[in-house]
Enzyme design. Structure first.
Site, PDB file in Angstrom:
ATOM      1  N   TYR A 103      46.420  62.492  25.714  1.00 33.57           N
ATOM      2  CA  TYR A 103      45.541  62.715  24.595  1.00 33.57           C
ATOM      3  C   TYR A 103      46.413  62.259  23.055  1.00 33.57           C
ATOM      4  O   TYR A 103      46.130  62.800  22.028  1.00 33.57           O
ATOM      5  CB  TYR A 103      45.059  64.039  24.255  1.00 33.57           C
ATOM      6  CG  TYR A 103      43.895  64.236  25.462  1.00 33.57           C
ATOM      7  CD1 TYR A 103      42.916  63.540  25.307  1.00 33.57           C
ATOM      8  CD2 TYR A 103      44.253  65.085  26.377  1.00 33.57           C
ATOM      9  CE1 TYR A 103      41.713  63.886  26.418  1.00 33.57           C
ATOM     10  CE2 TYR A 103      43.252  65.313  27.212  1.00 33.57           C
ATOM     11  CZ  TYR A 103      41.945  64.712  27.330  1.00 33.57           C
ATOM     12  OH  TYR A 103      40.865  64.873  27.991  1.00 33.57           O
ATOM     13  N   ASN A 115      33.001  69.552  27.905  1.00 36.54           N
ATOM     14  CA  ASN A 115      32.473  68.331  28.566  1.00 36.54           C
ATOM     15  C   ASN A 115      32.547  67.722  29.743  1.00 36.54           C
ATOM     16  O   ASN A 115      32.350  66.706  30.055  1.00 36.54           O
ATOM     17  CB  ASN A 115      32.125  67.218  27.410  1.00 36.54           C
ATOM     18  CG  ASN A 115      33.399  66.487  26.902  1.00 36.54           C
ATOM     19  OD1 ASN A 115      34.671  66.805  28.011  1.00 36.54           O
ATOM     20  ND2 ASN A 115      33.788  65.749  26.026  1.00 36.54           N
ATOM     21  N   GLU A 148      46.691  55.231  31.214  1.00 31.12           N
ATOM     22  CA  GLU A 148      46.449  56.590  31.461  1.00 31.12           C
ATOM     23  C   GLU A 148      46.776  56.833  33.010  1.00 31.12           C
ATOM     24  O   GLU A 148      47.438  57.833  33.467  1.00 31.12           O
ATOM     25  CB  GLU A 148      45.029  57.150  31.201  1.00 31.12           C
ATOM     26  CG  GLU A 148      44.804  57.126  29.908  1.00 31.12           C
ATOM     27  CD  GLU A 148      43.257  57.294  29.582  1.00 31.12           C
ATOM     28  OE1 GLU A 148      42.336  57.019  30.345  1.00 31.12           O
ATOM     29  OE2 GLU A 148      43.030  57.603  28.351  1.00 31.12           O
ATOM     30  N   LYS A 169      37.844  67.975  34.252  1.00 31.25           N
ATOM     31  CA  LYS A 169      38.615  69.095  33.360  1.00 31.25           C
ATOM     32  C   LYS A 169      38.067  70.278  34.024  1.00 31.25           C
ATOM     33  O   LYS A 169      37.544  70.601  34.950  1.00 31.25           O
ATOM     34  CB  LYS A 169      37.887  68.964  31.867  1.00 31.25           C
ATOM     35  CG  LYS A 169      37.887  67.427  31.254  1.00 31.25           C
ATOM     36  CD  LYS A 169      37.439  67.471  29.975  1.00 31.25           C
ATOM     37  CE  LYS A 169      37.700  66.052  29.132  1.00 31.25           C
ATOM     38  NZ  LYS A 169      37.216  66.115  27.977  1.00 31.25           N
ATOM     39  N   HIS A 202      36.789  63.485  31.936  1.00 31.55           N
ATOM     40  CA  HIS A 202      37.189  62.407  30.953  1.00 31.55           C
ATOM     41  C   HIS A 202      37.413  61.147  31.606  1.00 31.55           C
ATOM     42  O   HIS A 202      37.300  61.146  32.980  1.00 31.55           O
ATOM     43  CB  HIS A 202      38.935  62.683  30.929  1.00 31.55           C
ATOM     44  CG  HIS A 202      39.706  61.365  30.083  1.00 31.55           C
ATOM     45  ND1 HIS A 202      39.756  61.407  28.869  1.00 31.55           N
ATOM     46  CD2 HIS A 202      40.279  60.721  30.871  1.00 31.55           C
ATOM     47  CE1 HIS A 202      40.551  60.145  28.568  1.00 31.55           C
ATOM     48  NE2 HIS A 202      40.715  59.631  29.883  1.00 31.55           N
TER      49      HIS A 202
HETATM   50  P1  IDP Z   1      35.639  61.241  24.861  1.00 29.52           P
HETATM   51  O1  IDP Z   1      36.451  61.826  26.049  1.00 29.52           O
HETATM   52  O2  IDP Z   1      34.451  60.801  25.115  1.00 29.52           O
HETATM   53  O3  IDP Z   1      36.477  59.630  25.046  1.00 29.52           O
HETATM   54  P2  IDP Z   1      37.192  61.503  22.685  1.00 29.52           P
HETATM   55  O4  IDP Z   1      36.802  61.203  21.335  1.00 29.52           O
HETATM   56  O5  IDP Z   1      38.400  60.379  23.232  1.00 29.52           O
HETATM   57  O6  IDP Z   1      35.959  61.360  23.467  1.00 29.52           O
HETATM   58  O7  IDP Z   1      37.734  62.947  22.501  1.00 29.52           O
HETATM   59  C1  IDP Z   1      38.701  63.477  23.723  1.00 29.52           C
HETATM   60  C2  IDP Z   1      38.510  64.791  23.944  1.00 29.52           C
HETATM   61  O8  IDP Z   1      38.688  65.629  23.025  1.00 29.52           O
HETATM   62  C3  IDP Z   1      36.693  65.045  24.160  1.00 29.52           C
HETATM   63  O9  IDP Z   1      36.497  64.772  25.557  1.00 29.52           O
HETATM   64  C4  IDP Z   1      36.581  66.441  23.974  1.00 29.52           C
HETATM   65  O10 IDP Z   1      36.828  67.308  25.332  1.00 29.52           O
HETATM   66  C5  IDP Z   1      37.507  66.864  22.756  1.00 29.52           C
HETATM   67  N1  IDP Z   1      36.905  66.591  21.579  1.00 29.52           N
HETATM   68  C6  IDP Z   1      36.638  65.405  20.907  1.00 29.52           C
HETATM   69  N2  IDP Z   1      36.183  65.521  19.609  1.00 29.52           N
HETATM   70  C7  IDP Z   1      35.931  67.100  19.595  1.00 29.52           C
HETATM   71  C8  IDP Z   1      35.373  67.986  18.670  1.00 29.52           C
HETATM   72  O11 IDP Z   1      34.911  67.425  17.528  1.00 29.52           O
HETATM   73  N3  IDP Z   1      35.589  69.242  19.034  1.00 29.52           N
HETATM   74  C9  IDP Z   1      36.142  69.711  20.213  1.00 29.52           C
HETATM   75  N4  IDP Z   1      36.619  68.837  21.140  1.00 29.52           N
HETATM   76  C10 IDP Z   1      36.645  67.414  20.856  1.00 29.52           C
HETATM   77 MG    MG Z   2      38.615  59.168  24.712  1.00 27.19          MG
END
Ligand code: IDP
Ligand code: MG
Length: 149
Positions: free
Chosen positions: A49, A112, A126, A9, A115
């Site tokens: 997304y 984080n 994807e 990212k 992805h």
């Molecule tokens: P993942 O990346 O571990 O699969 P997902 O639940 O699919 O997690 O969420 C996609 C992305 O959305 C996360 O990697 C993060 O960047 C963002 N995200 C998810 N939940 C939150 C939140 O509660 N606050 C802010 N960003 C979030």
């Molecule tokens: Mg995800």
């Protein structure tokens, strides 16, 4: 062999972590079969997304993910999807185990670093959002005969 979609990212790219991420997946034995550095167009962010569009964090996620270039990749190997998810770690870096990419390199759920697809179905979906079949390279790693039983 299984394939998965992985993306460094904008925070990871800006922090110089592409090499670290690629190195970890290469060391595991996975094979990089496709990669591109680019700023994501809006349409592909919405496709990528789509399950999060209605969530409260989506506007900030969309803003962040288009704030700079991302590094898009396809990786191949046995059980590539769960293997990469385990190397990536929990979504919230504060809860991600040490030794995982998020556990070692991040603090904030909204920053984080990486992805990775969460299922083989998501991986196929994807990969096809970002790449065409012609983009995928086919080659042998010299260690393939000793990586697998
Ligand atoms: P993942 O990346 O571990 O699969 P997902 O639940 O699919 O997690 O969420 C996609 C992305 O959305 C996360 O990697 C993060 O960047 C963002 N995200 C998810 N939940 C939150 C939140 O509660 N606050 C802010 N960003 C979030
Ligand atoms: Mg995800």
């Amino acid at each position: 062999m299984d394939r998965t979609f992985v993306m460094v990212k904008p925070d990871g790219v800006a922090r110089g972590l592409i090499g670290e991420v690629v190195g970890r997946l290469e060391s595991k034995g996975l094979k990089l079969v496709c990669a591109r550095l680019e700023k994501l167009p809006e349409k592909r962010v919405m496709d990528q997304y789509r399950e999060h569009i209605e969530k409260p964090f989506f506007p900030s996620l969309r803003h962040y993910i288009t704030s700079g270039p991302v590094f898009l990749m396809v990786w191949e190997g046995r059980s590539a999807v769960p293997v990469v998810r385990s190397l990536v770690g929990a979504t919230n870096p504060a809860e991600a185990a040490p030794g995982t990419i998020r556990g070692d390199y991040a603090l904030d759920i909204g920053r984080n670093v990486i992805h990775a697809s969460d299922s083989p179905e998501s991986a196929n979906r994807e990969i096809s959002i970002h790449f065409t079949p012609d983009d995928i390279c086919s080659y042998k790693r010299v260690d393939e005969p000793v990586l697998y039983e």
